[in-house]
Structures are given as structure tokens and as C-alpha cells.
Design a protein around this motif. Sequence first.
Motif, PDB file in Angstrom:
ATOM      1  N   THR A  56     -85.199 -19.073  68.374  1.00 45.31           N
ATOM      2  CA  THR A  56     -84.264 -19.092  69.509  1.00 45.31           C
ATOM      3  C   THR A  56     -84.633 -20.245  70.437  1.00 45.31           C
ATOM      4  N   LEU A  57     -83.645 -20.817  71.074  1.00 46.14           N
ATOM      5  CA  LEU A  57     -83.872 -21.935  71.986  1.00 46.14           C
ATOM      6  C   LEU A  57     -83.049 -21.717  73.242  1.00 46.14           C
ATOM      7  N   THR A  58     -83.691 -21.884  74.368  1.00 47.43           N
ATOM      8  CA  THR A  58     -83.001 -21.839  75.663  1.00 47.43           C
ATOM      9  C   THR A  58     -83.287 -23.135  76.396  1.00 47.43           C
ATOM     10  N   ALA A  59     -82.271 -23.649  77.049  1.00 49.03           N
ATOM     11  CA  ALA A  59     -82.416 -24.898  77.797  1.00 49.03           C
ATOM     12  C   ALA A  59     -81.533 -24.833  79.023  1.00 49.03           C
ATOM     13  N   GLY A  60     -82.084 -25.240  80.157  1.00 43.97           N
ATOM     14  CA  GLY A  60     -81.286 -25.211  81.373  1.00 43.97           C
ATOM     15  C   GLY A  60     -82.076 -25.678  82.571  1.00 43.97           C
ATOM     16  N   PRO A  61     -81.425 -25.797  83.714  1.00 40.26           N
ATOM     17  CA  PRO A  61     -82.089 -26.285  84.929  1.00 40.26           C
ATOM     18  C   PRO A  61     -83.062 -25.254  85.499  1.00 40.26           C
ATOM     19  N   LEU A  87     -79.503 -32.024  72.445  1.00 38.93           N
ATOM     20  CA  LEU A  87     -79.558 -30.574  72.566  1.00 38.93           C
ATOM     21  C   LEU A  87     -78.939 -29.895  71.351  1.00 38.93           C
ATOM     22  N   ILE A  88     -77.875 -30.478  70.829  1.00 40.75           N
ATOM     23  CA  ILE A  88     -77.265 -29.927  69.607  1.00 40.75           C
ATOM     24  C   ILE A  88     -78.255 -29.983  68.450  1.00 40.75           C
ATOM     25  N   GLY A  89     -78.954 -31.123  68.331  1.00 41.54           N
ATOM     26  CA  GLY A  89     -79.946 -31.253  67.263  1.00 41.54           C
ATOM     27  C   GLY A  89     -81.068 -30.243  67.407  1.00 41.54           C
ATOM     28  N   MET A  90     -81.517 -29.985  68.659  1.00 41.86           N
ATOM     29  CA  MET A  90     -82.574 -28.995  68.855  1.00 41.86           C
ATOM     30  C   MET A  90     -82.106 -27.602  68.445  1.00 41.86           C
ATOM     31  N   ARG A  91     -80.878 -27.262  68.787  1.00 40.76           N
ATOM     32  CA  ARG A  91     -80.358 -25.942  68.403  1.00 40.76           C
ATOM     33  C   ARG A  91     -80.216 -25.822  66.886  1.00 40.76           C
ATOM     34  N   GLU A  92     -79.805 -26.900  66.232  1.00 42.47           N
ATOM     35  CA  GLU A  92     -79.700 -26.874  64.771  1.00 42.47           C
ATOM     36  C   GLU A  92     -81.070 -26.676  64.137  1.00 42.47           C
ATOM     37  N   ARG A  93     -82.065 -27.354  64.680  1.00 40.71           N
ATOM     38  CA  ARG A  93     -83.412 -27.239  64.134  1.00 40.71           C
ATOM     39  C   ARG A  93     -83.948 -25.814  64.288  1.00 40.71           C
ATOM     40  N   ILE A  94     -83.779 -25.242  65.467  1.00 41.74           N
ATOM     41  CA  ILE A  94     -84.333 -23.916  65.709  1.00 41.74           C
ATOM     42  C   ILE A  94     -83.636 -22.871  64.849  1.00 41.74           C
ATOM     43  N   GLN A 136     -85.864 -27.213  81.868  1.00 37.95           N
ATOM     44  CA  GLN A 136     -86.801 -26.532  80.976  1.00 37.95           C
ATOM     45  C   GLN A 136     -86.171 -26.304  79.607  1.00 37.95           C
ATOM     46  N   VAL A 137     -86.962 -26.551  78.566  1.00 39.09           N
ATOM     47  CA  VAL A 137     -86.574 -26.244  77.192  1.00 39.09           C
ATOM     48  C   VAL A 137     -87.628 -25.309  76.617  1.00 39.09           C
ATOM     49  N   GLU A 138     -87.193 -24.182  76.067  1.00 39.53           N
ATOM     50  CA  GLU A 138     -88.112 -23.225  75.475  1.00 39.53           C
ATOM     51  C   GLU A 138     -87.663 -22.870  74.071  1.00 39.53           C
ATOM     52  N   ALA A 194     -90.020 -31.092  70.681  1.00 38.26           N
ATOM     53  CA  ALA A 194     -90.824 -31.639  71.775  1.00 38.26           C
ATOM     54  C   ALA A 194     -90.495 -33.103  72.002  1.00 38.26           C
ATOM     55  N   GLN A 195     -90.361 -33.855  70.934  1.00 43.54           N
ATOM     56  CA  GLN A 195     -90.037 -35.286  71.068  1.00 43.54           C
ATOM     57  C   GLN A 195     -88.704 -35.476  71.774  1.00 43.54           C
ATOM     58  N   GLU A 196     -87.703 -34.674  71.362  1.00 37.50           N
ATOM     59  CA  GLU A 196     -86.388 -34.795  71.979  1.00 37.50           C
ATOM     60  C   GLU A 196     -86.438 -34.408  73.461  1.00 37.50           C
ATOM     61  N   ALA A 197     -87.172 -33.326  73.785  1.00 29.16           N
ATOM     62  CA  ALA A 197     -87.262 -32.873  75.174  1.00 29.16           C
ATOM     63  C   ALA A 197     -87.974 -33.904  76.049  1.00 29.16           C
ATOM     64  N   LEU A 198     -89.059 -34.482  75.536  1.00 28.98           N
ATOM     65  CA  LEU A 198     -89.786 -35.498  76.302  1.00 28.98           C
ATOM     66  C   LEU A 198     -88.945 -36.757  76.494  1.00 28.98           C
ATOM     67  N   THR A 199     -88.200 -37.118  75.470  1.00 29.95           N
ATOM     68  CA  THR A 199     -87.335 -38.296  75.590  1.00 29.95           C
ATOM     69  C   THR A 199     -86.242 -38.053  76.621  1.00 29.95           C
ATOM     70  N   ASN A 200     -85.665 -36.834  76.597  1.00 29.68           N
ATOM     71  CA  ASN A 200     -84.652 -36.501  77.593  1.00 29.68           C
ATOM     72  C   ASN A 200     -85.231 -36.528  79.007  1.00 29.68           C
ATOM     73  N   ALA A 201     -86.472 -36.008  79.145  1.00 29.61           N
ATOM     74  CA  ALA A 201     -87.104 -36.001  80.466  1.00 29.61           C
ATOM     75  C   ALA A 201     -87.304 -37.422  80.976  1.00 29.61           C
ATOM     76  N   ALA A 202     -87.760 -38.316  80.090  1.00 27.45           N
ATOM     77  CA  ALA A 202     -87.979 -39.705  80.499  1.00 27.45           C
ATOM     78  C   ALA A 202     -86.666 -40.391  80.849  1.00 27.45           C
ATOM     79  N   ARG A 203     -85.598 -40.006  80.170  1.00 26.92           N
ATOM     80  CA  ARG A 203     -84.320 -40.671  80.402  1.00 26.92           C
ATOM     81  C   ARG A 203     -83.617 -40.130  81.653  1.00 26.92           C
ATOM     82  N   HIS A 204     -83.589 -38.794  81.769  1.00 31.44           N
ATOM     83  CA  HIS A 204     -82.793 -38.189  82.840  1.00 31.44           C
ATOM     84  C   HIS A 204     -83.597 -37.870  84.102  1.00 31.44           C
ATOM     85  N   ALA A 205     -84.923 -37.797  83.958  1.00 32.83           N
ATOM     86  CA  ALA A 205     -85.749 -37.489  85.143  1.00 32.83           C
ATOM     87  C   ALA A 205     -86.952 -38.416  85.194  1.00 32.83           C
TER      88      ALA A 205
END
Length: 367
Positions: free
Chosen positions: A344-349, A331-338, A360-362, A282-293
Motif C-alpha cells: 500500500t502507498l499513501t502520499a499527501g501533504p 506518483l503513478i509509477g510509485m503506485r504501480e510498483r507498490i 510525505q510518501v509512505e 525512495a528515488q522517486e520521492a527524493l527526486t520529487n522533494a528536490a524538485r518541488h521543495a
Amino acid sequence: MQWAFTLGVIVVGIATIRPMGFSGRGLAVVVLVALNSLFLLGRNVPQDRVPARVVVVWASLGIVAAASLIGAARTGTGYLFAFFLVGHIGYRLPPVGAVPLAALAGGLCGGVLYLHLGPGHESLSWGVGLCAALPVVVGIVSRSRQRAIDAVIESAESAERAARAEARTAALAERSRIARDVHDVLAHSLAGINMQLELVDALLDTGDLTRIREANDRAHSLVKESLKQAQWTVHALREDTLPLLGSLTAMIESSGHRDALTVDGTVREPPARVVQHLLRIAQEALTNAARHAPGGDVRVEVTFAAASTTLRIRNGPATREAAGAGSGMGLIGMRERIAMVDGTLTAGPITEGPDRGGWQVEAVIPE
């Protein structure tokens, strides 16, 4: 211990075997005692230094010398050389080779006494000669026991090597985990802070105090956010138990969003390991959202199903200029964690709906 027994047999033999002299039968007995002593000392040579064929030849010659000594000596303990030599043959050679040699020893020693081929028969019964074959059993038993001990030692050493390898693997995994946490905390935050400071530096020449203050305020906000993320990382590295929903709420609010968390299903507290990985994702996804969107809406959903916990983070398209491309490590770190929790982790537009153009990241983690 083996050296002590060998030397003891030799000393007792020299002290008791008769006749001994410098001529005739006495000289022959002296020579035979010397030969038997040499053959008996040969059993102290390490096993890995002597080929099996050499051992067979050595044992055969030693048996002949021992039988000759029993026949040549009138009195004494010459039979001990045969007994100890046959016992060692059982220890040094496998049964298929030791038993025939032991039978040869019993036959020769018993035959020498039975046929009265020397004065030795006067003090020894031919049955004693036959019994020279019996110590092979003791040698075979000792060999089997030593093999079992060696197998246990080898198994223990193998287990120790496996434990060391596992410890090294665990250490490498822990280093990877710390590296991911450091990246999660520092990479985006420091990049954002650096960008704002560069903007301040560029605006100094223009004298636009309003924009300078805005950039400076954003840099301060990023510093505060970094401090909060550092606290979460310290908790994670210490493996402290953090409440999932409470931590998510605090994390979302600190990122500048209110009432963005939705919870479905029967609320429960997942295992600490699951909570740790969900919070870091969640932290990584929120940080990405703040940075890229930047400026886009953010929604976080947690669904408690019967056999899994699902975390979904959605952000709308950016309403302000994005900070630029990231390193791709998030994203690599999130996949390693899951993967560490078999999830399972899915991420995409997002291609449809009100958040079209967003991301979205699930993450789904079974329990």
C-alpha cells in the motif's frame, strides 16, 4: 494407412471373388464389387465434409450391397467388404447410431447365407455373416481413442496459447517497468538540467558571472546525480541484489542530505524484489522533494515490523523557488510498483508538526 487397407481389400476382392463376367450372375457380381468398392472408398472422405445423415444413408446402402455380394458370389473374400465397412461405421458414427447399423449388417449377411439366397452359402457359414457385426467394436474403440488424442492435442494447443498470452503479458509488464525506470532516471533530472542551462543562457546577456557559475554548478550536480541514478537503474534492470539500507544511505547522501536515515525494528534484508521497488520509490520521492521543495529538510524512515517493511519519506516546505510542476507520472509509477508487491502507498501533504507544508510518501510492503 487407411487408403492402403481400402485398396488392399478391393484388390484382394477382385482377385478372389467369383464368378465374374459380362453377363448373367458374373455381371451382377462385377457390379456389386464395383458398388462395394465405392462404398468402401467413401470411408476415406474427411469426416468434417460429410453430414451425419449422409453417413447413415451411405452406410445403410453399403451394408445392403455387402450382403448382396456375399450371397451372389460363389467363392472369394466378398465378406471383407462388410467387415471393413462395419468397422468404419463404428469409427465414423457415435455408438447410438453405429450399433443398430452393425446389427443390421450382421442380420442381413447372416440371413442371406442362412436362407441360401445365393451360391455364397456353399463356401461360407451363416455364422460368418453374423460376425460381420463384430468389427463395430473395434471401430468404437478406435473412435474413443482418437477422441482422447484430439482432446490431449487441443489441451496442449490451449496451454500453448495461454503460455504465449502470458509471455506477451510479461513482455508488456517488463516494458512498463523499464518505462517507469527510464522516467524515474531521466524525467526530473533532464528537466532540472534544462532549466539550469536556460538560466545560464538568460544570464549571459546580463554578464552576472556569479549567478552564471551557480547555475552552471547546479547543472553539473544534476548531471552527476543523473549518472548515479542511471547506475541504480542498470542494477534494477539486471535484477542485481542491492542492500536496502546501504543503497538508501548512498542515495540520500547523493541528494545532498546527511544523517537523514532512521531505522526502527530488527534489521533484516527483504527479498530482492521488495528491495528493488523500495529503492525506486525512495528515488522517486527524493527526486520529487528536490524538485518541488528545494532547500527543505528531508527525513527517511525504514521500519522493520514482523510482517512488513515500511518506508517513509518526509520533506519540509521549500526554502527556495521550486522548479515547477512535474508530469505526474512519478506518483503513478510509485503506485504501480507498490501494487506489484501487494503493498500500500499513501502520499499527501503534511498538515501539522515541524514539517507542516511539506510532503510525505509512505510505502508498506508485506512479507
